[in-house]
Design an enzyme around this catalytic site. Sequence first.
Site, PDB file in Angstrom:
ATOM      1  N   SER A   4      31.364  55.502  -3.033  1.00 46.03           N
ATOM      2  CA  SER A   4      30.200  55.717  -3.889  1.00 46.03           C
ATOM      3  C   SER A   4      30.072  57.217  -4.134  1.00 46.03           C
ATOM      4  O   SER A   4      31.023  57.832  -4.615  1.00 46.03           O
ATOM      5  CB  SER A   4      28.951  55.100  -3.236  1.00 46.03           C
ATOM      6  N   HIS A  31      31.247  52.883  -7.064  1.00 47.98           N
ATOM      7  CA  HIS A  31      29.942  52.719  -7.717  1.00 47.98           C
ATOM      8  C   HIS A  31      29.857  53.655  -8.910  1.00 47.98           C
ATOM      9  O   HIS A  31      30.174  54.838  -8.789  1.00 47.98           O
ATOM     10  CB  HIS A  31      28.813  53.045  -6.751  1.00 47.98           C
ATOM     11  N   ASP A 123      26.610  49.763   1.368  1.00 43.73           N
ATOM     12  CA  ASP A 123      27.505  48.784   0.751  1.00 43.73           C
ATOM     13  C   ASP A 123      28.918  48.958   1.320  1.00 43.73           C
ATOM     14  O   ASP A 123      29.398  50.078   1.465  1.00 43.73           O
ATOM     15  CB  ASP A 123      27.519  48.978  -0.769  1.00 43.73           C
TER      16      ASP A 123
END
Length: 198
Positions: A4, A31, A123
């Site tokens: 991310s 992401h 995540d």
Amino acid sequence: MGASWGGLHAVSTILAALPRDFDTPVAIVQHRAKESDGLLVGLLQSVTTLHVRDVEDKEPILPGHVYVAPPDYHLLVDDDHFSLSMDAAVRYSRPSIDVALASAADSGGAAAIGVLLTGANDDGARGLRHIVDKGGRAIVQDPATAEVRTMPEAGLRALDGAPRDRWSVAPLPEIAARIAALATTPDSQRARARWEAR
């Protein structure tokens, strides 16, 4: 491989260091905003001779290719091909690293290698644990080398209690070598052959 915040540098560093003849398919969940264009694929392609592309639904999984989850779709490994899904976001993320890693574990079993990199949420932690629970291997970026340490730290918490020989922590510059080494172990080669033969 999931990342991310700070992921472009981390993923680029790894791809640039993978061997030119690396033939294990690589899937990347980074992401990014749903309105993102193909810029990420172009940037990653500029650092590697492996073939980098955004995944299309039902695309076959081929050796020597790097597959990037397209924005606003979950990426799932479904035996010999990828599937894309617009199911609800998971932990505010679509694509979700957890979804991709869990599907890789369910499909690939011991052949799956999960890598969790820099990021600002948790995540990927559950998906990484799922890979190890299914017999695969996991690598977590050393939080000290992450631009944002939240995601790798969540991965380490999720792996607490998992068999120690199934996962490792590595500084960013060493991750590519570890991936390459894991992909060529006899266990990994046998698991991959079983997966490809299905």
